[in-house]
Every structure is written in structure tokens, then in C-alpha cells.
Design a protein around this motif. Structure first.
Motif, mmCIF file in Angstrom:
data_model
loop_
_atom_site.group_PDB
_atom_site.id
_atom_site.type_symbol
_atom_site.label_atom_id
_atom_site.label_comp_id
_atom_site.label_asym_id
_atom_site.label_seq_id
_atom_site.Cartn_x
_atom_site.Cartn_y
_atom_site.Cartn_z
ATOM 1 N N ILE A 10 33.660 32.261 34.583
ATOM 2 C CA ILE A 10 33.855 31.692 33.247
ATOM 3 C C ILE A 10 35.274 31.146 33.108
ATOM 4 N N ASN A 11 36.242 31.927 33.586
ATOM 5 C CA ASN A 11 37.645 31.528 33.473
ATOM 6 C C ASN A 11 38.382 32.004 34.715
ATOM 7 N N SER A 12 38.663 31.101 35.618
ATOM 8 C CA SER A 12 39.308 31.457 36.889
ATOM 9 C C SER A 12 40.747 31.935 36.719
ATOM 10 N N GLU A 13 41.279 31.811 35.499
ATOM 11 C CA GLU A 13 42.654 32.250 35.250
ATOM 12 C C GLU A 13 42.711 33.617 34.569
ATOM 13 N N MET A 14 41.632 34.359 34.631
ATOM 14 C CA MET A 14 41.627 35.737 34.119
ATOM 15 C C MET A 14 42.148 36.618 35.248
ATOM 16 N N TYR A 15 43.456 36.591 35.406
ATOM 17 C CA TYR A 15 44.081 37.232 36.557
ATOM 18 C C TYR A 15 43.923 38.746 36.566
ATOM 19 N N ILE A 16 43.793 39.339 35.399
ATOM 20 C CA ILE A 16 43.571 40.783 35.356
ATOM 21 C C ILE A 16 42.225 41.117 36.014
ATOM 22 N N CYS A 17 41.260 40.218 35.891
ATOM 23 C CA CYS A 17 39.967 40.410 36.560
ATOM 24 C C CYS A 17 40.117 40.252 38.072
ATOM 25 N N MET A 18 40.981 39.327 38.481
ATOM 26 C CA MET A 18 41.237 39.157 39.913
ATOM 27 C C MET A 18 41.885 40.425 40.478
ATOM 28 N N LEU A 19 42.787 41.037 39.711
ATOM 29 C CA LEU A 19 43.409 42.291 40.134
ATOM 30 C C LEU A 19 42.352 43.400 40.222
ATOM 31 N N GLY A 20 41.475 43.453 39.243
ATOM 32 C CA GLY A 20 40.398 44.438 39.278
ATOM 33 C C GLY A 20 39.499 44.246 40.492
ATOM 34 N N ASP A 39 47.732 38.870 47.432
ATOM 35 C CA ASP A 39 48.660 37.795 47.812
ATOM 36 C C ASP A 39 48.547 36.606 46.864
ATOM 37 N N GLN A 40 47.325 36.240 46.487
ATOM 38 C CA GLN A 40 47.139 35.141 45.524
ATOM 39 C C GLN A 40 47.814 35.464 44.198
ATOM 40 N N LEU A 41 47.602 36.681 43.735
ATOM 41 C CA LEU A 41 48.211 37.090 42.461
ATOM 42 C C LEU A 41 49.733 37.081 42.549
ATOM 43 N N SER A 42 50.269 37.482 43.686
ATOM 44 C CA SER A 42 51.726 37.459 43.875
ATOM 45 C C SER A 42 52.249 36.031 43.843
ATOM 46 N N GLN A 43 51.533 35.126 44.504
ATOM 47 C CA GLN A 43 51.963 33.718 44.536
ATOM 48 C C GLN A 43 51.904 33.093 43.146
ATOM 49 N N ILE A 44 50.911 33.484 42.365
ATOM 50 C CA ILE A 44 50.772 32.977 40.998
ATOM 51 C C ILE A 44 51.881 33.526 40.113
ATOM 52 N N SER A 49 55.021 43.475 38.944
ATOM 53 C CA SER A 49 55.166 44.912 39.130
ATOM 54 C C SER A 49 53.803 45.586 39.275
ATOM 55 N N LEU A 50 52.865 45.177 38.451
ATOM 56 C CA LEU A 50 51.520 45.743 38.488
ATOM 57 C C LEU A 50 50.815 45.392 39.802
ATOM 58 N N VAL A 51 50.927 44.146 40.214
ATOM 59 C CA VAL A 51 50.292 43.710 41.460
ATOM 60 C C VAL A 51 50.917 44.433 42.647
ATOM 61 N N ASP A 52 52.246 44.504 42.677
ATOM 62 C CA ASP A 52 52.907 45.201 43.781
ATOM 63 C C ASP A 52 52.527 46.679 43.820
ATOM 64 N N TYR A 53 52.413 47.298 42.667
ATOM 65 C CA TYR A 53 52.016 48.707 42.636
ATOM 66 C C TYR A 53 50.627 48.885 43.245
ATOM 67 N N HIS A 54 49.675 48.101 42.776
ATOM 68 C CA HIS A 54 48.301 48.248 43.266
ATOM 69 C C HIS A 54 48.181 47.863 44.739
ATOM 70 N N TYR A 55 48.924 46.853 45.151
ATOM 71 C CA TYR A 55 48.920 46.448 46.561
ATOM 72 C C TYR A 55 49.481 47.586 47.419
ATOM 73 N N GLY A 56 50.596 48.153 46.980
ATOM 74 C CA GLY A 56 51.197 49.277 47.700
ATOM 75 C C GLY A 56 50.289 50.485 47.728
ATOM 76 N N LEU A 57 49.635 50.765 46.620
ATOM 77 C CA LEU A 57 48.711 51.890 46.549
ATOM 78 C C LEU A 57 47.553 51.698 47.529
ATOM 79 N N ALA A 58 47.009 50.490 47.562
ATOM 80 C CA ALA A 58 45.903 50.204 48.482
ATOM 81 C C ALA A 58 46.347 50.402 49.931
ATOM 82 N N LEU A 59 47.526 49.904 50.264
ATOM 83 C CA LEU A 59 48.031 50.060 51.635
ATOM 84 C C LEU A 59 48.254 51.533 51.969
#
Length: 151
Positions: A10-20, A39-44, A49-59
Motif C-alpha cells: 500500500i505504501n512502500s515508505e512505511m519504513y517501520i513495517c520494513m523494520l518489522g 541495510d536499506q533502512l540504514s541507507q534511507i 538508532s532503532l535500526v542499528d539496535y535491531h540489526y545488532g540484536l539480530a547479529l
């Protein structure tokens, strides 16, 4: 996953959904797909801080502690809130323990303890440090035993 795909259709710019969706991939064990989205979210520049946290947690969950540390450090240096600060300290402590850097891990342990002294997660860290100490004592005992056998 379907709900995130639907919302993004519906909306490709719903970045919180991309993070989810990235977090779902991580939980499903597909770190490659998760990393692409992080990586896409980081580039955008979405909620760094939220993206880095979740990325780090996943790793961290995948045992990639060396890779997780830079992301967790970024989230720790610029947290969105106090909870993220504690969570970043906690996961940095785990990651440094995972790399064998007990000195730095202990620094983040003390920070986490200051931020939330009554947290059950702090007790988990104490248990992990005790496990490390037990392993070290076991190793030292094995070395001493072998030295006695060689004498």
C-alpha cells in the motif's frame, strides 16, 4: 510477514513495517534477507538508532558478535530512549563476552547495572560472568593437572 508485505504494498515508505519485516526474517533464521532490509533502512536514514539496535540484536542472536558490536555501539551512543540505552548496554555486554573481551563486557555490565539495578537481565549477566569464571577455573585446573602429569 503477510501484514508487513500488505502494508508495504500500500505504501512502500512505511519504513517501520520494513523494520518489522527485517525483524521477522531475523526471527525466522534468514539473516541474509534481514540484513538486506536493515541495510536499506540504514541507507534511507530511517530511525538510525532503532535500526542499528535491531540489526545488532539480530547479529547477536546469530552469534556474529564482532559484526553486532558496531551496530549496538551506534544505538548506545545515540539512543531513542532510556530503555534502548539499557538494552544496548545489555547486548553490548553479551557481544563482548561472545568475543572474549571480558574487560569491555564488564564495563557495559556496570553501565547496565546502573541503568536498571533491579532488572532480571542484569541477573542473567551475572550468571553469564559466573559461567565464564567457572570455565576459566576449569581450564586452569586442567592445565595444572597436565603440568603435574608431565613432572
Amino acid at each position: 510477514m503477510d501484514a508487513y508485505d500488505y502494508a508495504l504494498a500500500i505504501n512502500s515508505e512505511m519504513y517501520i513495517c520494513m523494520l518489522g519485516k527485517a525483524n521477522c526474517y531475523s526471527q525466522l533464521g534468514n539473516m541474509e534477507k534481514a540484513a538486506e532490509l536493515y541495510d536499506q533502512l540504514s541507507q534511507i536514514g530511517f530511525a538510525p538508532s532503532l535500526v542499528d539496535y535491531h540489526y545488532g540484536l539480530a547479529l547477536t542472536l546469530f552469534g556474529k558478535f564482532d559484526e553486532a558490536i558496531p551496530h549496538l555501539l551506534k544505538s548506545w551512543e545515540n539512543p531513542d530512549d532510556d530503555d534502548m540505552l539499557f538494552d544496548s548496554c545489555y547486548n553490548l555486554c553479551l557481544s563482548y563476552l561472545g568475543t572474549g573481551d571480558v574487560k569491555t563486557a564488564s564495563q557495559f555490565f556496570y553501565l547496565a547495572q546502573e541503568l536498571s539495578p533491579d532488572s532480571p537481565e542484569v541477573n542473567d549477566l551475572v550468571s553469564m560472568f559466573q559461567l565464564c569464571l567457572d570455565k576459566l577455573n576449569e581450564f586452569e585446573s586442567d592445565v595444572e593437572s597436565k603440568e603435574r602429569q608431565n613432572d
